[in-house]
Structure formats: structure tokens, C-alpha cells
Motif scaffolding. Sequence first.
Motif, PDB file in Angstrom:
ATOM      1  N   ALA A 103      40.493  48.072   6.800  1.00 21.89           N
ATOM      2  CA  ALA A 103      41.528  46.943   6.179  1.00 21.89           C
ATOM      3  C   ALA A 103      42.005  46.120   7.136  1.00 21.89           C
ATOM      4  CB  ALA A 103      42.727  47.814   5.546  1.00 21.89           C
ATOM      5  N   ILE A 104      42.301  46.479   8.234  1.00 18.82           N
ATOM      6  CA  ILE A 104      42.755  45.412   9.327  1.00 18.82           C
ATOM      7  C   ILE A 104      41.629  44.624   9.678  1.00 18.82           C
ATOM      8  CG2 ILE A 104      43.373  45.284  11.670  1.00 18.82           C
ATOM      9  CD1 ILE A 104      44.544  48.149  11.594  1.00 18.82           C
ATOM     10  N   ALA A 105      40.340  45.008   9.851  1.00 14.02           N
ATOM     11  CA  ALA A 105      39.280  44.039  10.360  1.00 14.02           C
ATOM     12  C   ALA A 105      39.003  42.961   9.326  1.00 14.02           C
ATOM     13  CB  ALA A 105      37.918  44.877  10.886  1.00 14.02           C
ATOM     14  N   CYS A 106      39.157  43.421   8.278  1.00 18.08           N
ATOM     15  CA  CYS A 106      38.688  42.424   6.855  1.00 18.08           C
ATOM     16  C   CYS A 106      39.926  41.760   6.451  1.00 18.08           C
ATOM     17  CB  CYS A 106      37.944  43.281   5.885  1.00 18.08           C
ATOM     18  SG  CYS A 106      36.525  43.987   6.382  1.00 18.08           S
ATOM     19  N   ARG A 107      41.211  42.063   6.871  1.00 11.80           N
ATOM     20  CA  ARG A 107      42.334  41.644   6.456  1.00 11.80           C
ATOM     21  C   ARG A 107      42.572  41.828   5.073  1.00 11.80           C
ATOM     22  NH1 ARG A 107      45.828  38.274   9.286  1.00 11.80           N
ATOM     23  NH2 ARG A 107      45.009  37.667  11.609  1.00 11.80           N
ATOM     24  N   GLU A 108      42.452  43.010   4.651  1.00 17.18           N
ATOM     25  CA  GLU A 108      42.527  43.625   2.999  1.00 17.18           C
ATOM     26  C   GLU A 108      43.714  43.954   2.616  1.00 17.18           C
ATOM     27  OE1 GLU A 108      39.323  45.876   2.098  1.00 17.18           O
ATOM     28  OE2 GLU A 108      37.578  44.051   2.160  1.00 17.18           O
ATOM     29  N   GLY A 109      44.591  43.507   1.929  1.00 17.54           N
ATOM     30  CA  GLY A 109      45.848  44.124   1.384  1.00 17.54           C
ATOM     31  C   GLY A 109      46.708  44.554   2.726  1.00 17.54           C
TER      32      GLY A 109
END
Length: 556
Positions: free
Chosen positions: A278-284
Amino acid sequence: GKSPMTYPEGYCYANIGGFFGAELKKAGFDGLVVKGRAPRPVYLWVNDDKVELKDASTLWGQGAGRTGELLQLAHGDRARFITTGVAGENRVRSAIIFGSHRATAAGGYGAVMGAKNLKAIVVRGTGKPPVADPDTLKELNRYTAKIDVWLTLTAPPGVMMTGHSDLVEVVGKDSCYQCGLKCNRQLYRYAGRLEGSRRCQSMEYYLPWRYGREDEPVETFFDAPTLANDYSIDTFELQAMIDWLYDCYQSGSLTEPETGLPLSKIGTREFLEKLLHAIACREGFGDILAEGLVRAGQKVPEKARAMLSHTVAPVGKMDGIPARATVVNALLYPLEPRIHQPLTHEVTFIMAAWNVNQARPDLSPITTKVFHDIARAFWGSDEAGDLSSYEGKALAAVKTQDRTYVKDSLGLCDYAWPITYSFTTPDHLGDPSLEAKIFTAVTGAAGEELDRYAGRICNLQRAILIREGRKVPGDDFPPEFNFTEPLPGGPQGRPVLVPGPGETAVNAAGKTLDRDKFTAMLQEYCRLRGWDEATGRPRPETLAALGQDDLAAAFR
């Protein structure tokens, strides 16, 4: 360089071990400066004196580990690299640089690479840097190896203090380029069956049992560092972030629906993998966390913001070695643009040997008397050995900073240098002049020049920070809690012991910093640096003596 982690964004620095720096030197370069942004993903290939940009479209989106493998397939096993993972590509502020031999550099410089569309730098060098006095260098190498005998831990401190040191054992060394000195970069065996190279804090940023997960498979503990490195996310930031999320969930300040994360499963592999993705892909909610905890605190509900620890810092961990116990850190922490671990390590590593001596004198010869002997040799006074007092700390801060600036400039390892104490010397002292002797043997230049270089580095950094908005001397003060909140005791209410005057130990629990004494200490520090006590800016004559007249305009 400019760092996206600092708050506000500005000048910062990072260092990295392994093999890349040595290979760059063998290629004939002391450093690289990368300007601008490529229109598409590229990597820089340095093959001795031939330098070219190559297409990195097939590498974009790959993890750092796989990228390294592909680069060595293309350029040979002896090529060395630095790269960044998906977090760097997506400009996650805490993205690291990952290099050959599993070396890392924090400070957000993986995001800087991503912003430049620079996936990696690969270097192969066949040259041999000249040595002015090879025979003396060989003698110094033998001497260094002889006195390089000091306290080593069988497991990281966090693992030991939580009663799980039986999970890991050291089974071999894993040294950086041509290094035979002691270090915690070692080959570890986990639970008697999993082996891998690990080091320091990254080994212990995710300990499942700290979150009540005693039954979690050991593979989660073993794989956590490589998972973070592959995405290229700073493990100091991750540790603080996971602790905060755990506290928020336990207190009801954040919920699973609010974050989209399985907060009830903190401590499991499932949670860690989903958090990293989630952090690396900037998701949600990961997009908020990708901004770093300092900035994320401004975007979450007040009750969650209130759960942030005072140790949270833009880069690194504040108060890891409390200034309320080790007074010299009250200067070392705020004078830098980031929490600079090597600066505080100098006293911390000696303290570790002293603490062992207090409990088990048979395991460490570093008594309080020896601690004071070290203080006189390395920090300039016996008073510096009383960690609870303010006397002698300004000079100790100058000497520690200068030694660290030189150490970073020479490419010396933080864990091995300086050799402040030794289990093999008759008086158990290390050698404060060793770096200068080696410098002279290699370059032929006078070792005394190192102090001059350190002063120049310090003034140049001061000029950059002031240019970028640092308010001096106000910003040279540590955070307010140091003056108002008594230092808590140790685990189970144990005392927080530090070396005191003479051969005594002092309990620092319950102490705060004294504002008047700190102000006087800061003024003394400025005098020693040749800075104006009232403004915290270098005096013109100081700059002139160091050949830095060109900086005078920055301090007006």
C-alpha cells in the motif's frame, strides 16, 4: 542532496556501505553528480572512464533485489550497483537506495532517483588507486586488526531485550569491501534452519511477538528486512509507523475500514505485506503513509495524531539515546538536518561495553575509570566522561562531529570507527589518531589536515541550512519535551544508569534538561567553532582561516 524526507524539504545526507563506493573509486571517480530528469526510465552505466545512460524500461516496476540481479546478468557479477524499488519509483518520501551486498542509504534518496527516472547506477572499475606509503599502510592494517577487539552482540538489542535472542545465532561474517574488522553485518541463522545476511535495526523493525504474535512463523521475522529492502522503504520509518498503527488500533483511534489495512493482524506476514504494498504503490491509506509519519500526522483524525510518539522525526528516530541522560546529545541531535546515528553511536557503543561491565565485569573491561580515560583521549576532558553533566560537552560535541564528518568523507564504517576502546590494549584505550595515520599513509598528506577539513564541512553545512531557512540559534535547541518532561525509568522501573563523576554511576531517570545550562553549553560550542555566540553564525575570521571567505555572504 535535497531530501524529500526532511520537513520542510531541504538539504540532507545519507551514507552507504558495501562495494559500490570502492568500485567507483577503482573506475577513477571520487563522486558523481546527477542533474535533471530523464524523459523515460534509464540507468547510468559507468565502465571505467566510459559513462552512458541506458534504457531501464524493463527494470521499471521491478523490486530492488531483482533489479540488481538483472543488472549483474547484463554487466557481469563483478559490476556493483545502487538502485531503488517500487517505492522509489513512486516517490515515497522514505524510499531508500539499495546497493550491492544488501547495502542501504536512507534520507529519501530512493525517491530522488525515482523523480529523476533514474532506476540505477552500475559501475565496473579495473583501476587501482595509488597508495603513497604501502609499507606503512600494511603495518597500520595489522595494528588496526590487532586492537579491533570490542564488544559484539550475538543478536540485535531489540531482539535480546524482548527475550528472543535464542531465535538467532551468528554463523559467519559478511563484510563489506576488503574489510576484516568487527561488525554486526553478519551471516545469521534463524531458528536453526534459515540463513541470511542481516544487520542492525533492519533485523528488528518487525518483531511479531511485540504485537502479541508469539505463534507467528519465524519466516516472518526472517523475511521482514528483505521485504522492506525490495520495496525500498526505510525500516526506521516503518518501525515507528507500525508501532503507531498498533497503538491507534488498540486505542480505537484508527479502524480497519478507515485505513483499508488489516490492523487486527499487526505482527503477521499478511499485515506486513499489505502495508508495504500500500505504501510503495501509494494505494488508499498507503498514500498518506507514503508521505512519512510527520506529514501523515497532519492528515489523520486528531485522536490518531495524538498517538504519535515524541520520538517521531522526519529522518531517523528522535531520542533513541535520550539527551536527558546523555547530555552531549542535546547538541548533537538538533545541530544536524537529520537524526545522524553515527554521531550518537560514538558514545553509545562505549556505553554498551560499560553497561555490560556494570552487570558482568568478566565480559567487559570498560569500567567507569576506563570510560573517563576514553573521554580524555577522544572528547578532550575528564568532565566529558560524566555523561550527566554539562561540563566538557561542548568540546565533546565538536570532536565527535569532526570525527564523524571525516569518517563519512573517508568512507570509513560507522560500526568499526573510531576504535575508541579495545579489549586487547593494556589500558583498554583505542587510538584517536589512527584515521589520520591511515590517511597520511594512503595520500601522503598531513593527517593534521583532517581537523581543518572537518571544520570546513561543518561551516558549509551551516551555510546551506541557514540559506534554506534555519533560524539560529533558536533551531539549535532540542525539542521542548527535553526541558519539561522527566526521563522515564527503564523497563520494570529500572534505573537509567550512565557514567558519572569519578568512578560513580548516575541514575538519569527523572531528569530534564536545564535550559540555562544548555544555553551556556550551546554558547561554548559556538565559541569553540569560531561562531558568534549570539547569532550562531561563523565569524568572518573563522571563515578566512579555513579558506571559506566565499561563504561570508551566506551568513550576513
